[in-house]
Design a protein around this motif. Structure first.
Motif, PDB file in Angstrom:
ATOM      1  N   ALA A  33      36.794  38.219  31.507  1.00  0.00           N
ATOM      2  CA  ALA A  33      37.692  39.107  31.030  1.00  0.00           C
ATOM      3  C   ALA A  33      36.916  40.180  30.916  1.00  0.00           C
ATOM      4  O   ALA A  33      37.531  41.421  31.171  1.00  0.00           O
ATOM      5  CB  ALA A  33      38.227  38.681  29.786  1.00  0.00           C
ATOM      6  N   THR A  34      35.643  40.136  30.559  1.00  0.00           N
ATOM      7  CA  THR A  34      34.821  41.627  30.244  1.00  0.00           C
ATOM      8  C   THR A  34      34.408  42.156  31.492  1.00  0.00           C
ATOM      9  O   THR A  34      34.603  43.520  31.775  1.00  0.00           O
ATOM     10  CB  THR A  34      33.414  40.989  29.710  1.00  0.00           C
ATOM     11  OG1 THR A  34      33.631  40.467  28.292  1.00  0.00           O
ATOM     12  CG2 THR A  34      32.466  42.265  29.452  1.00  0.00           C
ATOM     13  N   GLY A  35      34.130  41.379  32.448  1.00  0.00           N
ATOM     14  CA  GLY A  35      33.895  41.899  33.922  1.00  0.00           C
ATOM     15  C   GLY A  35      35.189  42.466  34.632  1.00  0.00           C
ATOM     16  O   GLY A  35      35.277  43.717  35.117  1.00  0.00           O
ATOM     17  N   GLU A  36      36.177  42.116  34.428  1.00  0.00           N
ATOM     18  CA  GLU A  36      37.437  42.747  34.710  1.00  0.00           C
ATOM     19  C   GLU A  36      37.871  43.954  33.986  1.00  0.00           C
ATOM     20  O   GLU A  36      38.560  44.917  34.594  1.00  0.00           O
ATOM     21  CB  GLU A  36      38.844  41.861  34.482  1.00  0.00           C
ATOM     22  CG  GLU A  36      40.250  41.930  35.210  1.00  0.00           C
ATOM     23  CD  GLU A  36      41.179  40.995  34.983  1.00  0.00           C
ATOM     24  OE1 GLU A  36      42.456  41.347  35.447  1.00  0.00           O
ATOM     25  OE2 GLU A  36      41.133  40.055  34.577  1.00  0.00           O
ATOM     26  N   PHE A  40      38.397  47.986  35.333  1.00  0.00           N
ATOM     27  CA  PHE A  40      39.627  48.856  34.797  1.00  0.00           C
ATOM     28  C   PHE A  40      39.231  50.153  34.293  1.00  0.00           C
ATOM     29  O   PHE A  40      39.778  51.213  34.688  1.00  0.00           O
ATOM     30  CB  PHE A  40      40.498  47.924  33.702  1.00  0.00           C
ATOM     31  CG  PHE A  40      41.412  46.983  34.150  1.00  0.00           C
ATOM     32  CD1 PHE A  40      41.857  47.037  35.555  1.00  0.00           C
ATOM     33  CD2 PHE A  40      41.661  45.977  33.386  1.00  0.00           C
ATOM     34  CE1 PHE A  40      42.393  45.834  35.903  1.00  0.00           C
ATOM     35  CE2 PHE A  40      42.388  45.018  33.797  1.00  0.00           C
ATOM     36  CZ  PHE A  40      42.849  45.074  34.994  1.00  0.00           C
ATOM     37  N   SER A  41      38.111  50.040  33.355  1.00  0.00           N
ATOM     38  CA  SER A  41      37.454  51.587  32.856  1.00  0.00           C
ATOM     39  C   SER A  41      36.830  52.111  33.839  1.00  0.00           C
ATOM     40  O   SER A  41      36.931  53.281  34.191  1.00  0.00           O
ATOM     41  CB  SER A  41      36.206  50.905  32.047  1.00  0.00           C
ATOM     42  OG  SER A  41      36.673  49.989  30.958  1.00  0.00           O
ATOM     43  N   MET A  42      36.039  51.551  34.799  1.00  0.00           N
ATOM     44  CA  MET A  42      35.404  52.412  36.019  1.00  0.00           C
ATOM     45  C   MET A  42      36.545  52.937  36.878  1.00  0.00           C
ATOM     46  O   MET A  42      36.130  53.844  37.360  1.00  0.00           O
ATOM     47  CB  MET A  42      34.613  51.268  36.703  1.00  0.00           C
ATOM     48  CG  MET A  42      33.504  50.700  35.732  1.00  0.00           C
ATOM     49  SD  MET A  42      32.630  49.204  36.696  1.00  0.00           S
ATOM     50  CE  MET A  42      31.687  50.005  38.308  1.00  0.00           C
ATOM     51  N   CYS A  43      37.357  52.036  37.189  1.00  0.00           N
ATOM     52  CA  CYS A  43      38.693  52.649  38.092  1.00  0.00           C
ATOM     53  C   CYS A  43      39.439  54.045  37.597  1.00  0.00           C
ATOM     54  O   CYS A  43      39.612  54.919  38.228  1.00  0.00           O
ATOM     55  CB  CYS A  43      39.624  51.558  38.618  1.00  0.00           C
ATOM     56  SG  CYS A  43      39.194  50.150  39.513  1.00  0.00           S
ATOM     57  N   LEU A  67      29.706  54.945  31.922  1.00  0.00           N
ATOM     58  CA  LEU A  67      29.082  54.134  31.018  1.00  0.00           C
ATOM     59  C   LEU A  67      29.583  54.113  29.558  1.00  0.00           C
ATOM     60  O   LEU A  67      29.488  53.147  28.788  1.00  0.00           O
ATOM     61  CB  LEU A  67      27.563  54.708  31.122  1.00  0.00           C
ATOM     62  CG  LEU A  67      26.428  53.602  30.367  1.00  0.00           C
ATOM     63  CD1 LEU A  67      26.417  52.369  31.375  1.00  0.00           C
ATOM     64  CD2 LEU A  67      25.232  54.312  30.897  1.00  0.00           C
ATOM     65  N   ALA A  68      29.870  55.425  29.121  1.00  0.00           N
ATOM     66  CA  ALA A  68      30.323  55.625  27.743  1.00  0.00           C
ATOM     67  C   ALA A  68      31.639  54.872  27.783  1.00  0.00           C
ATOM     68  O   ALA A  68      31.931  54.141  26.499  1.00  0.00           O
ATOM     69  CB  ALA A  68      30.629  56.822  27.440  1.00  0.00           C
ATOM     70  N   ARG A  69      32.510  54.629  28.539  1.00  0.00           N
ATOM     71  CA  ARG A  69      33.747  53.954  28.490  1.00  0.00           C
ATOM     72  C   ARG A  69      33.540  52.583  28.492  1.00  0.00           C
ATOM     73  O   ARG A  69      34.181  51.831  27.869  1.00  0.00           O
ATOM     74  CB  ARG A  69      34.882  54.349  29.371  1.00  0.00           C
ATOM     75  CG  ARG A  69      36.226  53.842  29.382  1.00  0.00           C
ATOM     76  CD  ARG A  69      37.001  54.647  30.285  1.00  0.00           C
ATOM     77  NE  ARG A  69      38.626  54.037  29.995  1.00  0.00           N
ATOM     78  CZ  ARG A  69      39.524  54.617  30.661  1.00  0.00           C
ATOM     79  NH1 ARG A  69      39.605  55.624  31.192  1.00  0.00           N
ATOM     80  NH2 ARG A  69      40.700  54.126  30.413  1.00  0.00           N
ATOM     81  N   VAL A  70      32.651  52.264  29.530  1.00  0.00           N
ATOM     82  CA  VAL A  70      32.410  50.757  29.486  1.00  0.00           C
ATOM     83  C   VAL A  70      31.829  50.318  28.129  1.00  0.00           C
ATOM     84  O   VAL A  70      32.343  48.907  27.689  1.00  0.00           O
ATOM     85  CB  VAL A  70      31.529  50.358  30.634  1.00  0.00           C
ATOM     86  CG1 VAL A  70      31.126  48.858  30.511  1.00  0.00           C
ATOM     87  CG2 VAL A  70      32.271  50.555  32.106  1.00  0.00           C
ATOM     88  N   ASN A  71      30.967  50.894  27.666  1.00  0.00           N
ATOM     89  CA  ASN A  71      30.478  50.451  26.344  1.00  0.00           C
ATOM     90  C   ASN A  71      31.175  50.345  25.238  1.00  0.00           C
ATOM     91  O   ASN A  71      31.495  49.451  24.279  1.00  0.00           O
ATOM     92  CB  ASN A  71      29.166  51.023  25.984  1.00  0.00           C
ATOM     93  CG  ASN A  71      27.890  50.743  26.910  1.00  0.00           C
ATOM     94  OD1 ASN A  71      27.736  49.621  26.900  1.00  0.00           O
ATOM     95  ND2 ASN A  71      27.201  51.689  27.344  1.00  0.00           N
ATOM     96  N   GLU A 101      28.063  51.315  40.356  1.00  0.00           N
ATOM     97  CA  GLU A 101      27.728  50.249  40.219  1.00  0.00           C
ATOM     98  C   GLU A 101      27.365  49.931  38.701  1.00  0.00           C
ATOM     99  O   GLU A 101      26.399  50.774  38.381  1.00  0.00           O
ATOM    100  CB  GLU A 101      26.693  49.381  40.924  1.00  0.00           C
ATOM    101  CG  GLU A 101      26.620  47.806  40.768  1.00  0.00           C
ATOM    102  CD  GLU A 101      25.636  47.177  41.805  1.00  0.00           C
ATOM    103  OE1 GLU A 101      24.373  47.040  41.372  1.00  0.00           O
ATOM    104  OE2 GLU A 101      26.215  47.044  42.810  1.00  0.00           O
ATOM    105  N   VAL A 102      27.895  49.289  37.751  1.00  0.00           N
ATOM    106  CA  VAL A 102      27.393  48.989  36.565  1.00  0.00           C
ATOM    107  C   VAL A 102      26.959  47.443  36.287  1.00  0.00           C
ATOM    108  O   VAL A 102      27.675  46.696  36.501  1.00  0.00           O
ATOM    109  CB  VAL A 102      28.474  49.353  35.376  1.00  0.00           C
ATOM    110  CG1 VAL A 102      28.171  49.119  34.084  1.00  0.00           C
ATOM    111  CG2 VAL A 102      28.948  50.716  35.784  1.00  0.00           C
ATOM    112  N   SER A 103      25.806  47.694  35.676  1.00  0.00           N
ATOM    113  CA  SER A 103      25.435  46.108  35.272  1.00  0.00           C
ATOM    114  C   SER A 103      25.223  45.905  33.824  1.00  0.00           C
ATOM    115  O   SER A 103      24.771  47.108  33.230  1.00  0.00           O
ATOM    116  CB  SER A 103      24.081  45.805  35.800  1.00  0.00           C
ATOM    117  OG  SER A 103      24.291  45.733  37.392  1.00  0.00           O
ATOM    118  N   GLY A 104      25.671  44.836  33.097  1.00  0.00           N
ATOM    119  CA  GLY A 104      25.373  44.630  31.924  1.00  0.00           C
ATOM    120  C   GLY A 104      24.999  43.158  31.367  1.00  0.00           C
ATOM    121  O   GLY A 104      25.122  42.334  32.395  1.00  0.00           O
TER     122      GLY A 104
END
Length: 244
Positions: A33-36, A40-43, A67-71, A101-104
């Motif tokens: 769910a976090t990946g999904e 959404f945030s990246m799109c 990055l700010a939105r993903v976090n 590409e974002v990795s976390g």
């Protein structure tokens, strides 16, 4: 041992296993769910970058905004970084592509505590028709004087003209320049004084005196500029109030 006693022993053995299995399943679902949600945030940020590419070259803002939105929207991430970013590149015979590409690392707590890698990649194509050279046979006057309209990329399906009353209470997403800093002061709520030149900020041109960052509580509904033909291509319809 009687039959009831055997059931009790079996339950004592099986139930902990079932509980652990359910906890593990829930944990795995949270990771996916976090990946999904990251996608959404990246799109969403990618879509805005694609629209803005029609009228401004900005290879700087997307990684920071994404990055700010993903976090912000994924509290389960212990950290996230942009591991790959390419602005207006070519791939597979297509040009003007934007890739990020974002990795976390997702931190799982409980019986199966640990850190799990989450990696997502998004690719889109910039709307660059506004500044493309005029092909032979086209109408140069039409391309030299593009019809600019305004859309709410996160709200609504209409395009508006500058005088539309719907624009007055909303803020416009622009890029921070010295001119903006001379006209507006920084917002004390979101500490926009820390924003860098070239970063996306939000201004209430009709009534505001400060500029805001995207995470400011004052920023709810905002609009961006776009060429009318691009708005039509994206399915936007003229506003009933102003005619677009």
């Amino acid at each position: 041992m009687n039959k009831k006693g055997r059931f009790t022993v079996e339950a004592a053995i099986v139930m902990p296993i079932l509980i652990l299995a359910m906890i593990a399943l829930i944990s795995i679902v949270n990771i996916y769910a976090t990946g999904e949600n990251m996608v959404f945030s990246m799109c969403d940020e990618m879509m805005l970058s694609e629209i803005e590419a029609a009228y401004i070259e900005d290879p700087v803002s997307l990684p920071a905004l994404t990055l700010a939105r993903v976090n912000t929207e994924n509290k389960g991430l212990s950290y996230a970084v942009v591991t790959e970013y390419d602005y207006r590149h070519e791939h597979g015979g297509m040009s003007d592509l934007i890739s990020i590409e974002v990795s976390g690392t997702y931190r799982m707590v409980g019986p199966f505590s640990g850190f799990f890698a989450v990696e997502e990649r998004v690719r889109g194509r910039a709307f660059t028709g506004l500044y493309k050279p005029t092909p032979s046979g086209d109408n140069p006057a039409e391309d030299d004087d593009p019809h600019i309209v305004y859309i709410f990329p996160m709200h609504g399906e209409k395009y508006h003209n500058r005088e539309c009353p719907f624009l007055n209470p909303a803020c416009q997403r622009v890029f921070l320049t010295d001119k903006i800093k001379n006209k507006f002061g920084p917002c004390s709520i979101c500490k926009s004084i820390e924003a860098k030149v070239g970063e996306s900020v939000y201004c209430f041109f009709g009534s505001g005196t400060v500029y805001h960052r995207g995470n400011c509580s004052m920023v709810d509904k905002y609009y961006v500029e776009i060429e009318k033909k691009d708005a039509l291509a994206r399915g936007y319809m003229p506003c009933m109030a102003c005619g677009g």
